[in-house]
Design an enzyme around this catalytic site. Structure first.
Site, PDB file in Angstrom:
ATOM      1  N   CYS B  65      48.840  37.169  97.609  1.00 18.53           N
ATOM      2  CA  CYS B  65      48.913  35.911  98.348  1.00 18.53           C
ATOM      3  C   CYS B  65      48.551  34.705  97.503  1.00 18.53           C
ATOM      4  O   CYS B  65      48.651  33.569  97.967  1.00 18.53           O
ATOM      5  CB  CYS B  65      48.050  35.960  99.607  1.00 18.53           C
ATOM      6  SG  CYS B  65      46.404  36.581  99.331  1.00 18.53           S
ATOM      7  N   ASP B  67      45.594  33.767  96.405  1.00 21.27           N
ATOM      8  CA  ASP B  67      44.313  33.142  96.737  1.00 21.27           C
ATOM      9  C   ASP B  67      43.355  33.274  95.554  1.00 21.27           C
ATOM     10  O   ASP B  67      43.366  34.287  94.860  1.00 21.27           O
ATOM     11  CB  ASP B  67      43.672  33.835  97.951  1.00 21.27           C
ATOM     12  CG  ASP B  67      44.439  33.565  99.250  1.00 21.27           C
ATOM     13  OD1 ASP B  67      44.113  34.215 100.248  1.00 21.27           O
ATOM     14  OD2 ASP B  67      45.354  32.710  99.243  1.00 21.27           O
ATOM     15  N   CYS B  91      44.012  31.126 102.478  1.00 21.90           N
ATOM     16  CA  CYS B  91      44.222  30.989 103.917  1.00 21.90           C
ATOM     17  C   CYS B  91      42.876  30.859 104.652  1.00 21.90           C
ATOM     18  O   CYS B  91      41.808  31.110 104.064  1.00 21.90           O
ATOM     19  CB  CYS B  91      44.981  32.196 104.454  1.00 21.90           C
ATOM     20  SG  CYS B  91      44.032  33.723 104.374  1.00 21.90           S
ATOM     21  N   CYS B 134      41.533  39.814 102.983  1.00 20.28           N
ATOM     22  CA  CYS B 134      40.712  38.624 102.738  1.00 20.28           C
ATOM     23  C   CYS B 134      39.236  38.986 102.709  1.00 20.28           C
ATOM     24  O   CYS B 134      38.470  38.475 101.870  1.00 20.28           O
ATOM     25  CB  CYS B 134      40.938  37.564 103.821  1.00 20.28           C
ATOM     26  SG  CYS B 134      42.612  36.962 103.887  1.00 20.28           S
TER      27      CYS B 134
END
Lengths: 261, 174
Positions: B65, B67, B91, B134
């Site tokens: 993603c 991140d 996110c 996450c």
């Protein structure tokens, strides 16, 4: 855009497009049990040995039907959108790659104008608006085909998604989770870039970072093209990961510019 | 009529296409209110001095993603984490996970902090399955920070030993 919404037929078309976009992440329960993983096709890559195309996502577990669902005539070519005999719309061929769906060479270099032309050409014939007076089956198949076209176009249009898809076809998707092998100085560089975007006080400042990022992305695109062309998939994977990080920064620049302007 | 409609739709379709297919399209998902709370009122955002011997810095990235997450801890002489800061670009779930992580490590010893699991973070924030990675990123960031701190402490000890050897040999030779 206004004309699209004003016309009553258009609004149905618009809704169908939205449905197509929403449906363009298909789940196997939505789709007819056709077009499963078929025999892998051999497609030559730009240079080097033939690339074996093994589709990672298929629309169901059954093998693709050998012929038309209505008249039984075998398909002249794959993927077949319409029967060559009775012209009935066909369900999506699950063994076809997105490259094949849009009639492109299986390669990272792509003429995006040609891609768009082909996409629009196909949507003109397959759009559900064309099938509003046809049987329920044909309406369903046209919706699925239209959704597949949307997905193919969206995936192949941008270098990042195109490259990632090519890795998936090679059985090398980027896994979720932390990258334990990441270079700490690279992560630090990303951190600093992100912070710089966040702290940009003027559009010019944000734009400068945006321009630098664009240059970096262009560099990476060329390197990925080279790596994929030579079949160096591990190298391409590492470069695509870098590209993902920089693409996120590009998005952040856009958001920051929206805030500042 | 349908063809005319399609032809007139075609170019806006491309425009639509671009607008609809960019990553900024909001799909039907919503964040839990705990995640929204951490996103809107993040705790402990910022940085500590990474050159400080008592600060451990963990820097992790999630390639799928894109991140990036930085988590830092400040440890006192008794081995207790007295301060923590984070900076996350990603996110809402990633931001919330790291914000919660800094809240949880404060007041814990280095060994206790090692026991924090991503499943605990995910449970507390009611993360859906698609966002579990996450919380994993946050756990890895904590571990990376602790590991960095331990490494620095070992360095400090080694330097201390070297210094005492040097002073011993200097005393012996004089």
């Amino acid at each position: 855009m206004l004309s699209l919404l004003a016309h009553p037929r258009s609004s149905r078309g618009f809704r169908a497009v939205i449905n197509c976009v929403a449906a363009s992440r298909p789940s196997s329960s939505d789709l007819p049990p056709r077009g499963g993983p078929g025999p892998a096709e051999r497609r030559p890559s730009r240079a080097g040995p033939p690339v074996r195309v093994v589709p990672r996502r298929s629309y169901g577990s059954a093998p693709p039907a050998p012929g038309c669902w209505r008249c039984g005539q075998s398909h002249a070519e794959r993927p077949a959108f319409f029967c060559s005999g009775c012209r009935a719309v066909q369900p999506p061929d699950g063994s076809a790659s997105l490259f094949q769906v849009l009639g492109c060479n299986h390669s990272f270099t792509l003429d995006t104008q040609q891609l768009q032309k082909r996409y629009l050409q196909l949507q003109r014939t397959l759009h559900p608006d064309n099938f509003s007076q046809k049987t329920k089956e044909e309406q369903e198949y046209s919706e699925h085909q239209s959704a597949l076209l949307n997905r193919a176009y969206r995936t192949l249009l941008k270098p990042l998604s195109r490259g990632l898809y090519m890795l998936e076809l090679e059985g090398m998707p980027i896994e979720e989770g932390t990258d334990s092998a990441a270079d700490p100085s690279f992560l630090m560089q990303l951190m600093e870039l992100n912070e710089a975007v966040e702290e940009a006080l003027t559009p010019e400042e944000a734009n400068r970072i945006g321009q630098d990022t664009k240059v970096k992305l262009k560099e990476l695109t060329a390197q990925i093209d080279d790596a994929l062309g030579k079949g160096e998939h591990q190298a391409a994977k590492a470069l695509l990961i870098q590209m993902k990080y920089f693409a996120n920064i590009e998005e952040k620049v856009k958001e920051q510019l929206d805030k500042l302007m | 009529m349908a063809m005319f409609c399609l032809q007139s739709c075609a170019s806006p379709l491309v425009l639509f296409g671009r607008r609809l297919f960019t990553p900024r399209v909001i799909t039907h998902c919503s964040y839990h209110k705990k995640v929204v709370d951490h996103y809107e009122n993040p705790r402990n955002v910022g940085s500590l001095d990474k050159n400080d011997q008592n600060v451990g810095t963990g820097l992790v990235g999630a390639p799928a993603c894109g991140d990036v997450m930085k988590l830092q801890i400040q440890v006192d002489d008794s081995g207790k984490i007295v301060d923590a800061r984070f900076k996350t670009f990603g996110c809402g779930s990633a931001i919330a996970s790291s914000s919660l992580a800094t809240e949880w490590v404060k007041g814990k010893s280095v060994d206790e902090a090692l026991k924090i699991k991503n499943t605990d973070i995910a449970k507390e924030l009611c993360l859906p399955p698609v966002k579990l990675h996450c919380s994993m990123l946050a756990e890895d960031a904590i571990k990376a920070a602790l590991s960095d701190y331990r490494f620095k402490q070992r360095d400090k000890q080694d330097n201390g030993v070297k210094a005492s050897i040097t002073s011993c040999s200097a005393t012996a030779s004089s």
